[in-house]
Design a protein around this motif. Structure first.
Motif, mmCIF file in Angstrom:
data_model
loop_
_atom_site.group_PDB
_atom_site.id
_atom_site.type_symbol
_atom_site.label_atom_id
_atom_site.label_comp_id
_atom_site.label_asym_id
_atom_site.label_seq_id
_atom_site.Cartn_x
_atom_site.Cartn_y
_atom_site.Cartn_z
ATOM 1 N N UNK A 141 79.570 53.628 34.270
ATOM 2 C CA UNK A 141 80.035 54.977 33.987
ATOM 3 C C UNK A 141 80.421 55.112 32.508
ATOM 4 N N UNK A 142 80.210 56.279 31.895
ATOM 5 C CA UNK A 142 80.593 56.496 30.497
ATOM 6 C C UNK A 142 82.091 56.767 30.376
ATOM 7 N N UNK A 143 82.873 55.717 30.535
ATOM 8 C CA UNK A 143 84.323 55.873 30.623
ATOM 9 C C UNK A 143 84.927 56.412 29.332
ATOM 10 N N UNK A 144 85.892 57.286 29.494
ATOM 11 C CA UNK A 144 86.655 57.798 28.362
ATOM 12 C C UNK A 144 87.487 56.660 27.771
ATOM 13 N N UNK A 145 87.834 56.740 26.481
ATOM 14 C CA UNK A 145 88.546 55.638 25.839
ATOM 15 C C UNK A 145 90.042 55.601 26.126
ATOM 16 N N UNK A 146 90.513 56.526 26.949
ATOM 17 C CA UNK A 146 91.941 56.565 27.250
ATOM 18 C C UNK A 146 92.144 57.171 28.632
ATOM 19 N N UNK A 147 93.375 57.150 29.091
ATOM 20 C CA UNK A 147 93.686 57.682 30.421
ATOM 21 C C UNK A 147 94.381 59.036 30.330
ATOM 22 N N UNK A 148 94.111 59.746 29.246
ATOM 23 C CA UNK A 148 94.683 61.073 29.038
ATOM 24 C C UNK A 148 93.620 62.157 29.034
ATOM 25 N N UNK A 149 92.494 61.872 28.379
ATOM 26 C CA UNK A 149 91.422 62.853 28.290
ATOM 27 C C UNK A 149 91.612 63.819 27.143
ATOM 28 N N UNK A 150 90.669 64.739 27.010
ATOM 29 C CA UNK A 150 90.701 65.699 25.927
ATOM 30 C C UNK A 150 90.170 65.118 24.629
ATOM 31 N N UNK A 151 89.966 65.983 23.661
ATOM 32 C CA UNK A 151 89.456 65.564 22.352
ATOM 33 C C UNK A 151 90.286 66.231 21.258
ATOM 34 N N UNK A 207 99.376 70.917 30.773
ATOM 35 C CA UNK A 207 98.518 69.981 30.060
ATOM 36 C C UNK A 207 99.288 69.110 29.078
ATOM 37 N N UNK A 208 98.745 67.954 28.804
ATOM 38 C CA UNK A 208 99.291 67.063 27.788
ATOM 39 C C UNK A 208 98.447 67.172 26.525
ATOM 40 N N UNK A 209 98.904 66.540 25.450
ATOM 41 C CA UNK A 209 98.124 66.519 24.214
ATOM 42 C C UNK A 209 96.867 65.680 24.426
ATOM 43 N N UNK A 210 95.748 66.042 23.786
ATOM 44 C CA UNK A 210 94.525 65.255 23.948
ATOM 45 C C UNK A 210 94.714 63.822 23.494
ATOM 46 N N UNK A 211 93.978 62.910 24.135
ATOM 47 C CA UNK A 211 94.193 61.482 23.913
ATOM 48 C C UNK A 211 93.496 60.894 22.716
ATOM 49 N N UNK A 212 92.461 61.547 22.185
ATOM 50 C CA UNK A 212 91.742 60.980 21.049
ATOM 51 C C UNK A 212 90.568 61.841 20.662
ATOM 52 N N UNK A 213 89.943 61.487 19.563
ATOM 53 C CA UNK A 213 88.790 62.234 19.080
ATOM 54 C C UNK A 213 87.555 61.932 19.921
#
Length: 487
Positions: free
Chosen positions: A87-97, A125-131
């Protein structure tokens, strides 16, 4: 919920039969030798949108992806000779860009979490986790669910081209940009490059859902017409997609699912259509006085013949005190134009007030009373009818495609209706319903599922696969996956 608005112009150039008092899932093969039957699970690929990717709580994040329904199915397939499922896993457990986040709309924020606001648990919502990252070098990936994708988008070349993110209108999708094999490829092309032996396809929700979640107010997210040319109309585009995935003479097997009706999803059902009760005499007097001039204008329009009595009665705003339920005042663009008068009316039992309206339906905000709800917060009876008509047309096309190609078929619409019933779905003594937060199946965005909800979906796919191909894949235990997380 975050929406992804992508142009389709480039394309044209949970749920089961009750078998005991403890479990609603039949054909439980956990004690039977696992076999593949007539299918070959060596290379399984899943195609779809956010529901396939594992999206939940308003974002795509790593732990949610690990509980996607395709990853659950792949684990069961591995017991019958299936291969690895990446799976193309996101780099964090928060999501967003962080580089795409829009603070005005909330698009590409981090996942929703529950917190205490004014003494009540409230999702936010929380702040996005990374670019936005690029993980194409780690591919290919077998979970090819792309949040925001419509049917036509799976065919679109350049849907993973970063340059398309800043085009107007946009021609690319950031979630596919992350793992597309090239800037010119399509989701379909990348799937076929892997020469899959088995494919699951659950696509079509966004062709009508994005219109519905905007309250029918956003011209950038229209309903895809049922009929029309490939790349324009749903039926022909879907048939073309399925034909490319399962060409004549192929040994490839697969399963496809239809789409749920929005009236069974908590985003549209959590807030009552008649949401105002317990108004005091003083409140009613104040409100009715406030709308007296508007009502007088309506009466004058009726007297002059500008509107008939039926429309007058429909648009008349009147509140009642005590235990009586009152409709919320809304702005309805589909009402006829009367010079000098806004297009206001109160909701009826046939309107759907959207989940975000709950934030303004408060005495402090005055939403639905002294301040009419915006058009984007209500799916009116007229708009709902359009959604239901399109959904029925899409589902007819999907069922026909399954029959034409001899594929396993999942009636997810019927199963979500069952989940939305009072009895819900029971697994090993645990009851799941479509109730927001408390039902256990839907996440905090009111549209996407929890890990447990995706477990219910995975089992429905597995049931259909077993029935069609004589395999004996064991079902998963939804209770072992995560639900809504409380602080």
């Amino acid at each position: 919920m975050k929406k992804i608005i992508i142009s389709t112009i480039a394309v044209s150039a949970l749920l089961f039969t009750v078998t005991s008092c403890n479990t609603d899932f039949d054909t439980d093969v956990k004690d039977i030798q696992v076999t593949k039957g007539d299918a070959d699970f060596t290379k399984y690929i899943s195609l779809g949108n956010s529901l396939t990717s594992g999206y939940r709580d308003g974002a795509l994040y790593s732990s949610g992806q690990n509980e996607s329904y395709p990853s659950m199915i792949a684990a069961q397939m591995k017991l019958a000779g299936g291969g690895d499922f990446k799976q193309p896993l996101m780099p964090n457990d928060t999501g967003g860009f962080t580089n795409l986040f829009n603070p005005t709309t909330g698009d590409f924020a981090g996942k929703y979490v529950l917190s205490v606001v004014n003494g009540a648990l409230t999702p936010g919502p929380t702040a996005p986790g990374g670019a936005l990252d690029n993980i194409s070098s780690g591919g290919p990936y077998q979970n090819m669910g792309v949040p925001g994708a419509r049917v036509a988008h799976l065919l679109a070349p350049g849907y993973g081209n970063p340059a398309g993110l800043v085009a107007n209108p946009a021609t690319a999708n950031p979630y596919f940009v992350r793992f597309a094999s090239s800037t010119s490829t399509s989701v379909l092309e990348d799937a076929l490059k892997q020469d899959p032996t088995f494919i699951s396809l659950w696509i079509g929700n966004n062709d009508v859902l994005l219109y519905a979640t905007s309250g029918g107010a956003d011209p950038n997210v229209p309903i895809t017409p049922v009929d029309g040319a490939i790349g324009v109309g749903f039926s022909n585009t879907y048939a073309y997609l399925v034909d490319k995935l399962f060409p004549a003479g192929t040994k490839r097997k697969g399963v496809i699912a239809n789409i749920p009706t929005v009236t069974n999803v908590p985003y549209f059902t959590r807030v009552p259509a008649l949401p105002l009760t317990g108004l005091t005499d003083a409140q009613v007097t104040q409100l009715n006085t406030g709308y007296a001039q508007y009502n007088a204008g309506l009466l004058q329009a009726k007297t002059l013949g500008a509107i008939n009595d039926a429309e007058y009665q429909r648009r008349l705003i009147k509140f009642t005190a005590g235990a009586a339920v009152n409709g919320a005042v809304i702005a309805d663009k589909d009402l006829s134009t009367v010079p000098g008068l806004p297009k206001y009316r109160q909701t009826t039992a046939k309107d759907l007030i959207l989940l975000p309206a709950s934030k303004v339906l408060t005495p402090q905000a005055g939403g639905g009373t002294s301040v009419p709800l915006e058009d984007k917060l209500v799916l009116t009876e007229t708009e709902t009818a359009k959604v239901l008509t399109a959904t029925a047309g899409y589902n007819a096309a999907i069922k026909k495609a399954a029959a034409d190609k001899g594929l396993a078929f999942v009636d997810m619409d019927a199963k979500m209706l069952e989940l939305n019933s009072k009895s819900g779905i029971v697994w090993d003594g645990v009851k799941y319903t479509a109730a927001f937060v408390t039902g256990g199946a839907f996440s905090l965005d009111g549209v996407h599922l929890t890990g447990r909800g995706y477990g219910i979906v995975a089992n429905e796919f597995i049931k259909s696969i077993n029935a069609k191909y004589k395999s004996t894949l064991p079902q998963v235990d939804p209770n072992k996956y995560s639900g809504v997380k409380f602080p």
